[in-house]
Motif scaffolding. Structure first.
Motif, PDB file in Angstrom:
ATOM      1  N   VAL A 114       0.843  -1.197   0.000  1.00 35.43           N
ATOM      2  CA  VAL A 114       0.000   0.000   0.000  1.00 35.43           C
ATOM      3  C   VAL A 114       0.877   1.245   0.000  1.00 35.43           C
ATOM      4  N   SER A 115       0.449   2.245  -0.777  1.00 34.96           N
ATOM      5  CA  SER A 115       1.149   3.516  -0.863  1.00 34.96           C
ATOM      6  C   SER A 115       0.133   4.645  -0.808  1.00 34.96           C
ATOM      7  N   VAL A 116       0.128   5.379   0.304  1.00 36.62           N
ATOM      8  CA  VAL A 116      -0.768   6.521   0.483  1.00 36.62           C
ATOM      9  C   VAL A 116       0.036   7.643   1.133  1.00 36.62           C
ATOM     10  N   TYR A 117      -0.579   8.808   1.274  1.00 33.72           N
ATOM     11  CA  TYR A 117       0.055   9.869   2.050  1.00 33.72           C
ATOM     12  C   TYR A 117      -0.158   9.547   3.530  1.00 33.72           C
TER      13      TYR A 117
ATOM     14  N   SER B  80      10.297   3.974  -0.907  1.00 31.05           N
ATOM     15  CA  SER B  80       9.850   5.344  -1.156  1.00 31.05           C
ATOM     16  C   SER B  80      10.319   5.810  -2.527  1.00 31.05           C
ATOM     17  N   ASN B  81       9.415   6.412  -3.308  1.00 30.58           N
ATOM     18  CA  ASN B  81       9.802   6.999  -4.587  1.00 30.58           C
ATOM     19  C   ASN B  81      10.620   8.262  -4.365  1.00 30.58           C
ATOM     20  N   PHE B  82      11.708   8.378  -5.108  1.00 33.04           N
ATOM     21  CA  PHE B  82      12.660   9.478  -4.998  1.00 33.04           C
ATOM     22  C   PHE B  82      12.917   9.941  -6.433  1.00 33.04           C
ATOM     23  N   ILE B  83      12.341  11.078  -6.811  1.00 30.24           N
ATOM     24  CA  ILE B  83      12.431  11.546  -8.193  1.00 30.24           C
ATOM     25  C   ILE B  83      13.798  12.164  -8.452  1.00 30.24           C
ATOM     26  N   ILE B  84      14.403  11.767  -9.581  1.00 29.35           N
ATOM     27  CA  ILE B  84      15.692  12.309 -10.003  1.00 29.35           C
ATOM     28  C   ILE B  84      15.469  13.162 -11.250  1.00 29.35           C
ATOM     29  N   GLY B  85      15.878  14.426 -11.163  1.00 26.25           N
ATOM     30  CA  GLY B  85      15.738  15.312 -12.314  1.00 26.25           C
ATOM     31  C   GLY B  85      14.948  16.569 -12.030  1.00 26.25           C
TER      32      GLY B  85
ATOM     33  N   LEU C  99       4.933  -1.367   2.614  1.00 20.24           N
ATOM     34  CA  LEU C  99       4.483   0.017   2.739  1.00 20.24           C
ATOM     35  C   LEU C  99       5.357   0.936   1.889  1.00 20.24           C
ATOM     36  N   LYS C 100       4.711   1.938   1.286  1.00 20.03           N
ATOM     37  CA  LYS C 100       5.461   2.965   0.531  1.00 20.03           C
ATOM     38  C   LYS C 100       4.868   4.327   0.816  1.00 20.03           C
TER      39      LYS C 100
END
Length: 327
Positions: free
Chosen positions: A172-175, A234-239, A192-193
Protein backbone atom coordinates in the motif's frame (compact mmCIF):
# COMPACT_ATOMS: atom_id res chain seq x y z
CA UNK A 1 19.09 -6.14 -22.11
CA UNK A 2 22.19 -4.88 -20.34
CA UNK A 3 21.98 -2.29 -17.55
CA UNK A 4 23.36 0.36 -19.90
CA UNK A 5 20.58 -0.36 -22.40
CA UNK A 6 17.82 -0.27 -19.80
CA UNK A 7 19.20 3.00 -18.43
CA UNK A 8 19.18 4.46 -21.94
CA UNK A 9 15.57 3.40 -22.50
CA UNK A 10 14.48 4.87 -19.16
CA UNK A 11 16.39 8.09 -19.79
CA UNK A 12 14.33 8.59 -22.97
CA UNK A 13 11.15 7.06 -21.57
CA UNK A 14 9.23 6.76 -24.82
CA UNK A 15 9.19 5.09 -28.22
CA UNK A 16 7.67 5.84 -31.62
CA UNK A 17 5.68 2.79 -32.72
CA UNK A 18 2.38 1.62 -34.10
CA UNK A 19 0.00 1.46 -31.08
CA UNK A 20 -1.86 -1.43 -32.69
CA UNK A 21 1.10 -3.67 -31.81
CA UNK A 22 0.17 -3.41 -28.15
CA UNK A 23 -2.19 -6.14 -26.93
CA UNK A 24 -4.16 -3.70 -24.81
CA UNK A 25 -3.61 0.03 -24.62
CA UNK A 26 -3.24 1.27 -21.04
CA UNK A 27 -3.12 4.78 -19.64
CA UNK A 28 -1.55 5.26 -16.20
CA UNK A 29 -3.78 7.21 -13.80
CA UNK A 30 -1.31 8.00 -11.04
CA UNK A 31 1.96 9.88 -10.76
CA UNK A 32 3.90 12.00 -13.25
CA UNK A 33 3.20 9.59 -16.13
CA UNK A 34 -0.57 9.83 -15.78
CA UNK A 35 -2.45 10.23 -19.03
CA UNK A 36 0.18 8.73 -21.36
CA UNK A 37 -0.37 5.55 -23.39
CA UNK A 38 2.32 3.12 -22.26
CA UNK A 39 3.36 -0.55 -22.41
CA UNK A 40 5.85 -2.95 -20.83
CA UNK A 41 8.79 -4.19 -22.89
CA UNK A 42 10.52 -7.35 -21.67
CA UNK A 43 13.97 -8.44 -22.81
CA UNK A 44 16.29 -11.11 -21.38
CA UNK A 45 14.68 -11.06 -17.95
CA UNK A 46 14.56 -7.27 -17.65
CA UNK A 47 11.57 -4.97 -18.06
CA UNK A 48 10.97 -1.35 -18.94
CA UNK A 49 7.79 0.68 -19.31
CA UNK A 50 7.73 3.05 -22.28
CA UNK A 51 5.26 5.70 -23.34
CA UNK A 52 4.15 5.75 -26.99
CA UNK A 53 5.07 9.11 -28.54
CA UNK A 54 5.51 10.06 -32.19
CA UNK A 55 8.34 12.48 -31.44
CA UNK A 56 10.45 9.92 -29.54
CA UNK A 57 14.04 9.37 -30.75
CA UNK A 58 13.46 5.63 -30.28
CA UNK A 59 11.69 3.54 -32.90
CA UNK A 60 10.12 0.10 -32.50
CA UNK A 61 8.96 -2.46 -35.07
CA UNK A 62 8.16 -6.14 -35.17
CA UNK A 63 10.80 -8.46 -36.63
CA UNK A 64 10.65 -12.27 -36.48
CA UNK A 65 7.92 -12.15 -33.80
CA UNK A 66 10.00 -9.84 -31.59
CA UNK A 67 9.73 -6.14 -30.90
CA UNK A 68 12.97 -4.47 -31.91
CA UNK A 69 13.81 -1.06 -30.43
CA UNK A 70 16.37 1.05 -32.25
CA UNK A 71 17.83 4.55 -32.27
CA UNK A 72 19.21 6.24 -35.38
CA UNK A 73 19.05 2.91 -37.18
CA UNK A 74 21.06 1.03 -34.53
CA UNK A 75 19.34 -1.79 -32.66
CA UNK A 76 19.30 -1.34 -28.90
CA UNK A 77 17.20 -4.25 -27.70
CA UNK A 78 14.76 -6.88 -28.83
CA UNK A 79 12.11 -8.67 -26.82
CA UNK A 80 8.37 -8.83 -26.34
CA UNK A 81 5.45 -6.71 -25.23
CA UNK A 82 4.43 -7.97 -21.82
CA UNK A 83 0.70 -8.03 -21.02
CA UNK A 84 -0.47 -6.16 -17.95
CA UNK A 85 -2.76 -7.50 -15.27
CA UNK A 86 -3.81 -4.22 -13.66
CA UNK A 87 -1.27 -1.44 -14.27
CA UNK A 88 1.67 -3.85 -14.37
CA UNK A 89 2.43 -7.51 -15.10
CA UNK A 90 1.53 -10.08 -12.43
CA UNK A 91 0.11 -7.51 -9.99
CA UNK A 92 -3.33 -6.08 -9.45
CA UNK A 93 -2.19 -2.49 -8.91
CA UNK A 94 -5.21 -0.34 -8.05
CA UNK A 95 -5.38 3.44 -7.82
CA UNK A 96 -8.27 4.10 -5.44
CA UNK A 97 -8.52 7.83 -6.15
CA UNK A 98 -7.31 9.45 -9.38
CA UNK A 99 -7.70 12.97 -7.97
CA UNK A 100 -5.41 14.89 -5.63
CA UNK A 101 -5.78 18.03 -3.55
CA UNK A 102 -1.99 18.36 -3.21
CA UNK A 103 -0.60 20.51 -6.00
CA UNK A 104 2.83 18.94 -6.48
CA UNK A 105 4.28 20.83 -9.44
CA UNK A 106 5.66 17.81 -11.32
CA UNK A 107 2.43 15.80 -11.19
CA UNK A 108 -0.46 16.15 -13.69
CA UNK A 109 -2.99 14.30 -11.50
CA UNK A 110 -4.42 17.45 -9.83
CA UNK A 111 -5.15 18.83 -13.31
CA UNK A 112 -6.76 15.67 -14.69
CA UNK A 113 -10.41 14.74 -14.26
CA UNK A 114 -9.71 11.42 -12.60
CA UNK A 115 -12.30 9.15 -11.05
CA UNK A 116 -12.73 7.78 -7.56
CA UNK A 117 -13.36 4.05 -7.60
CA UNK A 118 -16.06 2.57 -5.41
CA UNK A 119 -15.34 -0.32 -3.07
CA UNK A 120 -17.49 -2.65 -5.17
CA UNK A 121 -15.68 -1.59 -8.33
CA UNK A 122 -12.25 -2.27 -6.82
CA UNK A 123 -13.30 -5.66 -5.42
CA UNK A 124 -14.66 -6.63 -8.84
CA UNK A 125 -11.39 -5.61 -10.50
CA UNK A 126 -9.47 -7.79 -8.04
CA UNK A 127 -11.81 -10.72 -8.66
CA UNK A 128 -11.30 -10.44 -12.40
CA UNK A 129 -7.53 -10.19 -12.00
CA UNK A 130 -7.45 -13.22 -9.71
CA UNK A 131 -9.51 -15.25 -12.18
CA UNK A 132 -6.68 -15.03 -14.73
CA UNK A 133 -4.43 -17.11 -12.48
CA UNK A 134 -1.65 -14.52 -12.92
CA UNK A 135 -2.23 -12.38 -9.83
CA UNK A 136 0.90 -12.74 -7.69
CA UNK A 137 0.40 -9.62 -5.59
CA UNK A 138 -1.99 -6.77 -4.83
CA UNK A 139 -0.82 -3.15 -4.69
CA UNK A 140 -2.92 -0.18 -3.66
CA UNK A 141 -2.15 3.48 -4.20
CA UNK A 142 -4.17 6.65 -4.14
CA UNK A 143 -4.30 10.36 -4.67
CA UNK A 144 -6.11 12.48 -2.10
CA UNK A 145 -9.71 13.38 -2.92
CA UNK A 146 -10.60 15.31 0.24
CA UNK A 147 -8.10 14.44 2.96
CA UNK A 148 -5.23 12.06 3.68
CA UNK A 149 -7.23 10.67 6.61
CA UNK A 150 -10.14 9.72 4.33
CA UNK A 151 -7.80 7.87 1.92
CA UNK A 152 -6.25 5.91 4.80
CA UNK A 153 -9.79 4.98 5.91
CA UNK A 154 -10.57 3.69 2.42
CA UNK A 155 -7.27 1.84 2.12
CA UNK A 156 -7.73 0.19 5.50
CA UNK A 157 -11.24 -0.95 4.62
CA UNK A 158 -10.16 -2.27 1.21
CA UNK A 159 -7.15 -4.14 2.60
CA UNK A 160 -9.25 -5.81 5.30
CA UNK A 161 -11.71 -7.08 2.72
CA UNK A 162 -8.98 -8.25 0.35
CA UNK A 163 -7.08 -10.03 3.12
CA UNK A 164 -10.19 -12.06 3.90
CA UNK A 165 -10.35 -13.24 0.29
CA UNK A 166 -6.79 -13.49 -1.08
CA UNK A 167 -3.56 -14.89 0.32
CA UNK A 168 -1.16 -12.98 -1.95
CA UNK A 169 1.09 -10.19 -0.59
CA UNK A 170 -0.52 -6.75 -0.31
CA UNK A 171 1.38 -3.48 -0.62
CA UNK A 172 0.00 0.00 0.00
CA UNK A 173 1.15 3.52 -0.86
CA UNK A 174 -0.77 6.52 0.48
CA UNK A 175 0.06 9.87 2.05
CA UNK A 176 0.76 9.13 5.73
CA UNK A 177 -1.26 10.27 8.72
CA UNK A 178 -0.46 10.07 12.44
CA UNK A 179 -1.85 6.54 12.77
CA UNK A 180 -1.79 5.27 9.18
CA UNK A 181 1.18 2.91 9.57
CA UNK A 182 -0.26 0.87 12.44
CA UNK A 183 -3.73 0.82 10.90
CA UNK A 184 -2.52 -0.38 7.49
CA UNK A 185 -0.36 -3.09 9.06
CA UNK A 186 -3.20 -4.19 11.31
CA UNK A 187 -5.53 -4.36 8.31
CA UNK A 188 -3.23 -6.89 6.64
CA UNK A 189 -0.78 -4.95 4.47
CA UNK A 190 2.61 -6.61 4.01
CA UNK A 191 4.64 -3.77 2.50
CA UNK A 192 4.48 0.02 2.74
CA UNK A 193 5.46 2.97 0.53
CA UNK A 194 5.35 6.62 1.53
CA UNK A 195 6.86 8.79 -1.20
CA UNK A 196 9.39 11.50 -0.36
CA UNK A 197 9.43 12.67 -4.03
CA UNK A 198 12.72 14.57 -3.46
CA UNK A 199 15.18 14.69 -0.58
CA UNK A 200 16.45 18.15 -1.45
CA UNK A 201 14.74 20.34 1.15
CA UNK A 202 14.94 23.54 -0.91
CA UNK A 203 13.43 21.88 -3.97
CA UNK A 204 10.82 20.10 -1.88
CA UNK A 205 9.44 23.37 -0.54
CA UNK A 206 8.99 24.58 -4.13
CA UNK A 207 7.54 21.47 -5.76
CA UNK A 208 5.49 20.02 -2.87
CA UNK A 209 4.50 23.17 -0.93
CA UNK A 210 1.48 21.56 0.71
CA UNK A 211 3.26 18.47 1.99
CA UNK A 212 5.62 17.91 4.92
CA UNK A 213 8.85 16.04 4.12
CA UNK A 214 9.94 15.75 7.75
CA UNK A 215 6.60 14.20 8.69
CA UNK A 216 6.90 11.73 5.81
CA UNK A 217 10.42 10.77 6.94
CA UNK A 218 9.16 10.25 10.47
CA UNK A 219 6.35 8.05 9.10
CA UNK A 220 8.85 6.05 7.04
CA UNK A 221 10.98 5.41 10.11
CA UNK A 222 7.92 4.26 11.99
CA UNK A 223 7.05 2.10 9.00
CA UNK A 224 10.35 0.24 9.31
CA UNK A 225 9.68 -0.32 13.03
CA UNK A 226 6.20 -1.72 12.39
CA UNK A 227 6.51 -3.47 9.00
CA UNK A 228 10.15 -4.50 9.39
CA UNK A 229 13.28 -4.11 7.27
CA UNK A 230 13.01 -4.75 3.53
CA UNK A 231 9.31 -3.96 3.74
CA UNK A 232 9.33 -0.16 3.36
CA UNK A 233 10.25 1.84 0.25
CA UNK A 234 9.85 5.34 -1.16
CA UNK A 235 9.80 7.00 -4.59
CA UNK A 236 12.66 9.48 -5.00
CA UNK A 237 12.43 11.55 -8.19
CA UNK A 238 15.69 12.31 -10.00
CA UNK A 239 15.74 15.31 -12.31
CA UNK A 240 14.06 18.12 -10.37
CA UNK A 241 17.23 20.18 -10.21
CA UNK A 242 18.99 18.36 -7.38
CA UNK A 243 22.77 17.89 -7.58
CA UNK A 244 24.39 14.48 -7.51
CA UNK A 245 25.73 15.35 -4.05
CA UNK A 246 22.23 16.19 -2.83
CA UNK A 247 20.79 12.99 -4.32
CA UNK A 248 23.47 10.82 -2.74
CA UNK A 249 23.01 12.52 0.62
CA UNK A 250 19.28 11.82 0.37
CA UNK A 251 19.91 8.18 -0.53
CA UNK A 252 22.15 7.79 2.53
CA UNK A 253 19.55 9.41 4.78
CA UNK A 254 16.76 7.07 3.64
CA UNK A 255 18.87 3.93 3.72
CA UNK A 256 20.15 4.79 7.20
CA UNK A 257 16.60 4.53 8.59
CA UNK A 258 15.96 1.23 6.78
CA UNK A 259 14.05 2.57 3.77
CA UNK A 260 14.73 1.34 0.22
CA UNK A 261 14.63 4.31 -2.19
CA UNK A 262 13.24 3.92 -5.71
CA UNK A 263 15.06 6.34 -8.02
CA UNK A 264 12.38 7.52 -10.45
CA UNK A 265 13.35 9.50 -13.56
CA UNK A 266 11.55 12.86 -13.64
CA UNK A 267 9.05 13.22 -16.47
CA UNK A 268 7.76 16.33 -18.20
CA UNK A 269 4.02 16.67 -18.68
CA UNK A 270 2.36 19.31 -20.88
CA UNK A 271 -0.11 20.16 -18.12
CA UNK A 272 2.81 21.27 -15.94
CA UNK A 273 4.87 23.22 -18.47
CA UNK A 274 6.38 26.33 -16.92
CA UNK A 275 5.58 25.29 -13.35
CA UNK A 276 8.57 23.13 -12.54
CA UNK A 277 12.15 22.50 -13.61
CA UNK A 278 12.47 19.03 -15.14
CA UNK A 279 15.64 17.57 -16.61
CA UNK A 280 15.20 13.90 -17.29
CA UNK A 281 18.36 12.18 -16.03
CA UNK A 282 20.82 10.72 -18.51
CA UNK A 283 21.51 7.00 -18.68
CA UNK A 284 24.93 7.64 -17.15
CA UNK A 285 23.45 9.53 -14.20
CA UNK A 286 20.82 6.85 -13.56
CA UNK A 287 23.47 4.14 -13.54
CA UNK A 288 25.83 6.13 -11.30
CA UNK A 289 23.17 6.91 -8.70
CA UNK A 290 21.74 3.39 -8.72
CA UNK A 291 25.21 1.88 -8.29
CA UNK A 292 25.74 4.23 -5.35
CA UNK A 293 22.34 3.18 -4.01
CA UNK A 294 23.29 -0.49 -4.29
CA UNK A 295 26.48 0.11 -2.33
CA UNK A 296 24.55 1.82 0.46
CA UNK A 297 21.83 -0.84 0.52
CA UNK A 298 24.49 -3.54 0.81
CA UNK A 299 26.23 -1.65 3.62
CA UNK A 300 22.98 -1.56 5.60
CA UNK A 301 21.84 -5.11 4.82
CA UNK A 302 18.90 -4.00 2.67
CA UNK A 303 17.70 -5.60 -0.57
CA UNK A 304 15.72 -4.11 -3.41
CA UNK A 305 15.06 -7.47 -5.08
CA UNK A 306 13.05 -9.22 -2.35
CA UNK A 307 10.04 -6.90 -2.26
CA UNK A 308 6.88 -8.58 -3.50
CA UNK A 309 4.55 -5.65 -4.22
CA UNK A 310 4.44 -2.27 -5.95
CA UNK A 311 7.33 -0.81 -7.96
CA UNK A 312 10.43 -2.72 -6.84
CA UNK A 313 9.42 -6.16 -8.19
CA UNK A 314 7.83 -4.58 -11.28
CA UNK A 315 11.03 -2.71 -12.31
CA UNK A 316 9.29 -1.18 -15.34
CA UNK A 317 9.84 2.50 -14.54
CA UNK A 318 13.11 2.26 -12.65
CA UNK A 319 16.43 0.47 -12.39
CA UNK A 320 16.29 -2.01 -9.52
CA UNK A 321 19.81 -1.81 -8.06
CA UNK A 322 19.91 -5.51 -7.24
CA UNK A 323 17.94 -7.25 -9.99
CA UNK A 324 18.94 -4.94 -12.87
CA UNK A 325 22.59 -4.20 -12.05
CA UNK A 326 25.40 -6.70 -12.30
CA UNK A 327 27.25 -7.49 -9.04
Amino acid sequence: MRPETKAQLISIGSVNMDPSLIHRLTIPTAGPGAGNVAFFFSSAGHRVRLAVKKDSPLQARMQDSELVISKDGTELARGSIEPELIHCPDQAFITMCEKCIFDCKFCPVPKLSGKVKSMDEMLKMMEEAHSTGRMQAISITSGVEESAEAEVDRAEKLIRQLRNIYSVPIGVSVYPTEDSTRRLKSAGADELKYNVETMDRDIYRKVCPEQDLEFILQALGQGVEIFGRNKVCSNFIIGLGESDESAMKGIEELVSIGVVPILRAAARHPLREGEVFIERPSAERLLMLNRFLREKLDEHGLRADIFETMCLPCTGCDINPHSDLEP
